[in-house]
Design a protein around this motif. Structure first.
Motif, PDB file in Angstrom:
ATOM      1  N   ALA A 155       1.344  10.490  -5.351  1.00  0.00           N
ATOM      2  CA  ALA A 155       1.766  11.867  -5.074  1.00  0.00           C
ATOM      3  C   ALA A 155       1.594  12.719  -6.335  1.00  0.00           C
ATOM      4  O   ALA A 155       1.995  12.324  -7.421  1.00  0.00           O
ATOM      5  CB  ALA A 155       3.219  11.901  -4.604  1.00  0.00           C
ATOM      6  N   GLY A 156       0.969  13.868  -6.156  1.00  0.00           N
ATOM      7  CA  GLY A 156       0.729  14.770  -7.281  1.00  0.00           C
ATOM      8  C   GLY A 156      -0.619  14.554  -7.946  1.00  0.00           C
ATOM      9  O   GLY A 156      -1.045  15.361  -8.760  1.00  0.00           O
TER      10      GLY A 156
ATOM     11  N   MET B  43       4.844   4.548   5.966  1.00  0.00           N
ATOM     12  CA  MET B  43       4.067   4.691   4.737  1.00  0.00           C
ATOM     13  C   MET B  43       3.599   6.143   4.584  1.00  0.00           C
ATOM     14  O   MET B  43       3.750   6.752   3.519  1.00  0.00           O
ATOM     15  CB  MET B  43       2.856   3.752   4.776  1.00  0.00           C
ATOM     16  N   ILE B  44       3.049   6.708   5.657  1.00  0.00           N
ATOM     17  CA  ILE B  44       2.546   8.086   5.615  1.00  0.00           C
ATOM     18  C   ILE B  44       3.704   9.063   5.421  1.00  0.00           C
ATOM     19  O   ILE B  44       3.610  10.004   4.625  1.00  0.00           O
ATOM     20  CB  ILE B  44       1.746   8.416   6.898  1.00  0.00           C
ATOM     21  N   ALA B  45       4.807   8.843   6.126  1.00  0.00           N
ATOM     22  CA  ALA B  45       5.967   9.733   5.988  1.00  0.00           C
ATOM     23  C   ALA B  45       6.505   9.715   4.554  1.00  0.00           C
ATOM     24  O   ALA B  45       6.801  10.768   3.983  1.00  0.00           O
ATOM     25  CB  ALA B  45       7.067   9.326   6.969  1.00  0.00           C
ATOM     26  N   GLY B  46       6.610   8.526   3.962  1.00  0.00           N
ATOM     27  CA  GLY B  46       7.084   8.418   2.584  1.00  0.00           C
ATOM     28  C   GLY B  46       6.174   9.153   1.616  1.00  0.00           C
ATOM     29  O   GLY B  46       6.640   9.837   0.684  1.00  0.00           O
ATOM     30  N   TYR B  47       4.871   9.029   1.838  1.00  0.00           N
ATOM     31  CA  TYR B  47       3.911   9.727   0.978  1.00  0.00           C
ATOM     32  C   TYR B  47       4.041  11.248   1.143  1.00  0.00           C
ATOM     33  O   TYR B  47       4.088  11.992   0.154  1.00  0.00           O
ATOM     34  CB  TYR B  47       2.488   9.277   1.286  1.00  0.00           C
ATOM     35  N   LEU B  48       4.087  11.710   2.385  1.00  0.00           N
ATOM     36  CA  LEU B  48       4.196  13.151   2.623  1.00  0.00           C
ATOM     37  C   LEU B  48       5.493  13.711   2.040  1.00  0.00           C
ATOM     38  O   LEU B  48       5.511  14.825   1.491  1.00  0.00           O
ATOM     39  CB  LEU B  48       4.093  13.461   4.117  1.00  0.00           C
ATOM     40  N   GLU B  49       6.578  12.954   2.119  1.00  0.00           N
ATOM     41  CA  GLU B  49       7.842  13.386   1.511  1.00  0.00           C
ATOM     42  C   GLU B  49       7.698  13.496  -0.003  1.00  0.00           C
ATOM     43  O   GLU B  49       8.205  14.448  -0.619  1.00  0.00           O
ATOM     44  CB  GLU B  49       8.959  12.422   1.878  1.00  0.00           C
ATOM     45  N   ALA B  50       7.003  12.529  -0.608  1.00  0.00           N
ATOM     46  CA  ALA B  50       6.789  12.576  -2.058  1.00  0.00           C
ATOM     47  C   ALA B  50       5.936  13.783  -2.436  1.00  0.00           C
ATOM     48  O   ALA B  50       6.197  14.448  -3.448  1.00  0.00           O
ATOM     49  CB  ALA B  50       6.142  11.273  -2.542  1.00  0.00           C
ATOM     50  N   GLU B  51       4.925  14.072  -1.623  1.00  0.00           N
ATOM     51  CA  GLU B  51       4.087  15.260  -1.894  1.00  0.00           C
ATOM     52  C   GLU B  51       4.881  16.542  -1.668  1.00  0.00           C
ATOM     53  O   GLU B  51       4.689  17.520  -2.381  1.00  0.00           O
ATOM     54  CB  GLU B  51       2.833  15.244  -1.008  1.00  0.00           C
ATOM     55  N   ARG B  52       5.778  16.535  -0.708  1.00  0.00           N
ATOM     56  CA  ARG B  52       6.633  17.704  -0.478  1.00  0.00           C
ATOM     57  C   ARG B  52       7.530  17.933  -1.698  1.00  0.00           C
ATOM     58  O   ARG B  52       7.744  19.064  -2.117  1.00  0.00           O
ATOM     59  CB  ARG B  52       7.457  17.498   0.796  1.00  0.00           C
TER      60      ARG B  52
ATOM     61  N   LEU C 222      -4.734  10.575   1.704  1.00  0.00           N
ATOM     62  CA  LEU C 222      -4.461  10.122   3.070  1.00  0.00           C
ATOM     63  C   LEU C 222      -5.688   9.480   3.705  1.00  0.00           C
ATOM     64  O   LEU C 222      -5.585   8.457   4.378  1.00  0.00           O
ATOM     65  CB  LEU C 222      -3.953  11.287   3.929  1.00  0.00           C
ATOM     66  N   THR C 223      -6.847  10.065   3.474  1.00  0.00           N
ATOM     67  CA  THR C 223      -8.084   9.503   4.035  1.00  0.00           C
ATOM     68  C   THR C 223      -8.319   8.103   3.481  1.00  0.00           C
ATOM     69  O   THR C 223      -8.621   7.169   4.234  1.00  0.00           O
ATOM     70  CB  THR C 223      -9.284  10.421   3.712  1.00  0.00           C
ATOM     71  N   ALA C 224      -8.158   7.940   2.184  1.00  0.00           N
ATOM     72  CA  ALA C 224      -8.347   6.618   1.570  1.00  0.00           C
ATOM     73  C   ALA C 224      -7.330   5.622   2.100  1.00  0.00           C
ATOM     74  O   ALA C 224      -7.664   4.462   2.394  1.00  0.00           O
ATOM     75  CB  ALA C 224      -8.247   6.730   0.049  1.00  0.00           C
ATOM     76  N   ALA C 225      -6.073   6.055   2.249  1.00  0.00           N
ATOM     77  CA  ALA C 225      -5.034   5.149   2.746  1.00  0.00           C
ATOM     78  C   ALA C 225      -5.329   4.703   4.165  1.00  0.00           C
ATOM     79  O   ALA C 225      -5.193   3.519   4.498  1.00  0.00           O
ATOM     80  CB  ALA C 225      -3.666   5.827   2.679  1.00  0.00           C
ATOM     81  N   LEU C 226      -5.760   5.611   5.022  1.00  0.00           N
ATOM     82  CA  LEU C 226      -6.066   5.244   6.405  1.00  0.00           C
ATOM     83  C   LEU C 226      -7.258   4.302   6.479  1.00  0.00           C
ATOM     84  O   LEU C 226      -7.245   3.336   7.253  1.00  0.00           O
ATOM     85  CB  LEU C 226      -6.316   6.496   7.249  1.00  0.00           C
ATOM     86  N   ASN C 227      -8.274   4.568   5.672  1.00  0.00           N
ATOM     87  CA  ASN C 227      -9.427   3.658   5.649  1.00  0.00           C
ATOM     88  C   ASN C 227      -9.026   2.272   5.168  1.00  0.00           C
ATOM     89  O   ASN C 227      -9.556   1.267   5.628  1.00  0.00           O
ATOM     90  CB  ASN C 227     -10.548   4.224   4.775  1.00  0.00           C
ATOM     91  N   SER C 228      -8.072   2.217   4.266  1.00  0.00           N
ATOM     92  CA  SER C 228      -7.619   0.935   3.737  1.00  0.00           C
ATOM     93  C   SER C 228      -6.740   0.190   4.729  1.00  0.00           C
ATOM     94  O   SER C 228      -6.920  -1.001   4.976  1.00  0.00           O
ATOM     95  CB  SER C 228      -6.858   1.175   2.432  1.00  0.00           C
ATOM     96  N   VAL C 229      -5.781   0.891   5.322  1.00  0.00           N
ATOM     97  CA  VAL C 229      -4.807   0.221   6.176  1.00  0.00           C
ATOM     98  C   VAL C 229      -5.393  -0.173   7.536  1.00  0.00           C
ATOM     99  O   VAL C 229      -4.990  -1.169   8.128  1.00  0.00           O
ATOM    100  CB  VAL C 229      -3.536   1.079   6.325  1.00  0.00           C
ATOM    101  N   PHE C 230      -6.359   0.570   8.027  1.00  0.00           N
ATOM    102  CA  PHE C 230      -6.945   0.270   9.336  1.00  0.00           C
ATOM    103  C   PHE C 230      -8.219  -0.557   9.207  1.00  0.00           C
ATOM    104  O   PHE C 230      -9.244  -0.236   9.791  1.00  0.00           O
ATOM    105  CB  PHE C 230      -7.232   1.549  10.119  1.00  0.00           C
ATOM    106  N   ASP C 231      -8.127  -1.669   8.483  1.00  0.00           N
ATOM    107  CA  ASP C 231      -9.272  -2.566   8.482  1.00  0.00           C
ATOM    108  C   ASP C 231      -9.299  -3.291   9.830  1.00  0.00           C
ATOM    109  O   ASP C 231      -8.393  -3.147  10.656  1.00  0.00           O
ATOM    110  CB  ASP C 231      -9.221  -3.536   7.299  1.00  0.00           C
TER     111      ASP C 231
ATOM    112  N   LEU D 134       0.832  -1.198   0.000  1.00  0.00           N
ATOM    113  CA  LEU D 134       0.000   0.000   0.000  1.00  0.00           C
ATOM    114  C   LEU D 134       0.872   1.256   0.000  1.00  0.00           C
ATOM    115  O   LEU D 134       0.544   2.243  -0.667  1.00  0.00           O
ATOM    116  CB  LEU D 134      -0.953   0.001   1.197  1.00  0.00           C
ATOM    117  N   ALA D 135       1.987   1.210   0.712  1.00  0.00           N
ATOM    118  CA  ALA D 135       2.894   2.363   0.765  1.00  0.00           C
ATOM    119  C   ALA D 135       3.413   2.716  -0.625  1.00  0.00           C
ATOM    120  O   ALA D 135       3.482   3.892  -0.992  1.00  0.00           O
ATOM    121  CB  ALA D 135       4.061   2.077   1.711  1.00  0.00           C
ATOM    122  N   ALA D 136       3.760   1.694  -1.396  1.00  0.00           N
ATOM    123  CA  ALA D 136       4.258   1.945  -2.754  1.00  0.00           C
ATOM    124  C   ALA D 136       3.169   2.579  -3.608  1.00  0.00           C
ATOM    125  O   ALA D 136       3.417   3.545  -4.342  1.00  0.00           O
ATOM    126  CB  ALA D 136       4.744   0.642  -3.385  1.00  0.00           C
TER     127      ALA D 136
END
Length: 196
Positions: free
Chosen positions: A79-80, A134-143, A88-97, A71-73
């Motif tokens: 990003a973009g 996973m979240i940190a990697g995504y936020l870095e990519a968005e940065r 982020l909302t979709a990722a959290l809903n997916s990862v926290f099943d 999911l992280a990949a």
């Protein structure tokens, strides 16, 4: 139990059985007998594929971590595209099943399991640590593409977001939070760090 009956993918069958027990009855109900009974196989099947029950549980957690890594990949590749808040909302809903929440409880509940997982994960709570990465990697990519502020502290935002989301999802007896509640947490934690 009959013997000599071939099982297509015994490891996955045992993992699926363990996940059903976790969802239905929680970490305290997870025993080797409960898993093999739920899987419909002899107890020896588990011990042919794993050195002991804690080895089985460690592999179950590692399997879940591999799902988070996948999911992280996917999240990082988004990003973009779309919106940061929506992604982020979709990722959290997916990862926290329900299974992930139960697995976190299992890791906290079993000392020997945490000890075994510490071999490859010396800090943090296994699975939660990978979610935060996973979240940190995504936020870095968005940065990198300019949608998250250059001075955003992603190393702080990511575990904060995972911890807050976990609290939303943690009550196994309650229905999962709705998308608006999850989005509200995302907005509160990362909203001020967005460039757009």
């Amino acid at each position: 139990m009959p013997t000599g009956v071939a099982i297509r993918d015994p490891r996955q069958q045992l993992f699926d059985a363990a996940e059903r027990i976790l969802l239905r009855d929680g970490p305290s109900a997870l025993t080797s007998r409960a898993v093999t009974t739920e899987a419909g196989c002899a107890k020896g099947v588990l011990h042919r594929h794993f050195t002991d029950f804690d080895d089985f549980l460690a592999e179950l957690v590692r399997d879940r971590i591999a799902q988070v890594d996948d999911l992280a990949a996917t999240l990082k590749e988004s990003a973009g595209a779309g919106t940061v808040l929506g992604n982020l909302t979709a990722a959290l809903n997916s990862v926290f099943d329900g299974v992930a929440v139960a697995v976190v409880g299992l890791v906290i509940f079993r000392d020997e399991l945490r000890t075994r997982l510490r071999v490859d994960r010396p800090t943090g709570i296994p699975l939660m640590t990978e979610m935060a990465a996973m979240i940190a990697g995504y936020l870095e990519a968005e940065r990198a593409v300019g949608r998250v502020a250059a001075d955003a502290e992603v190393e702080v935002l990511a575990p904060t977001l995972i911890g807050a989301a976990h609290l939303l999802f943690a009550d196994r007896g309650a229905p999962a939070p709705d998308k608006a509640a999850v989005r509200g947490v995302v907005v509160t934690v990362v909203g001020n760090s967005l460039s757009q």
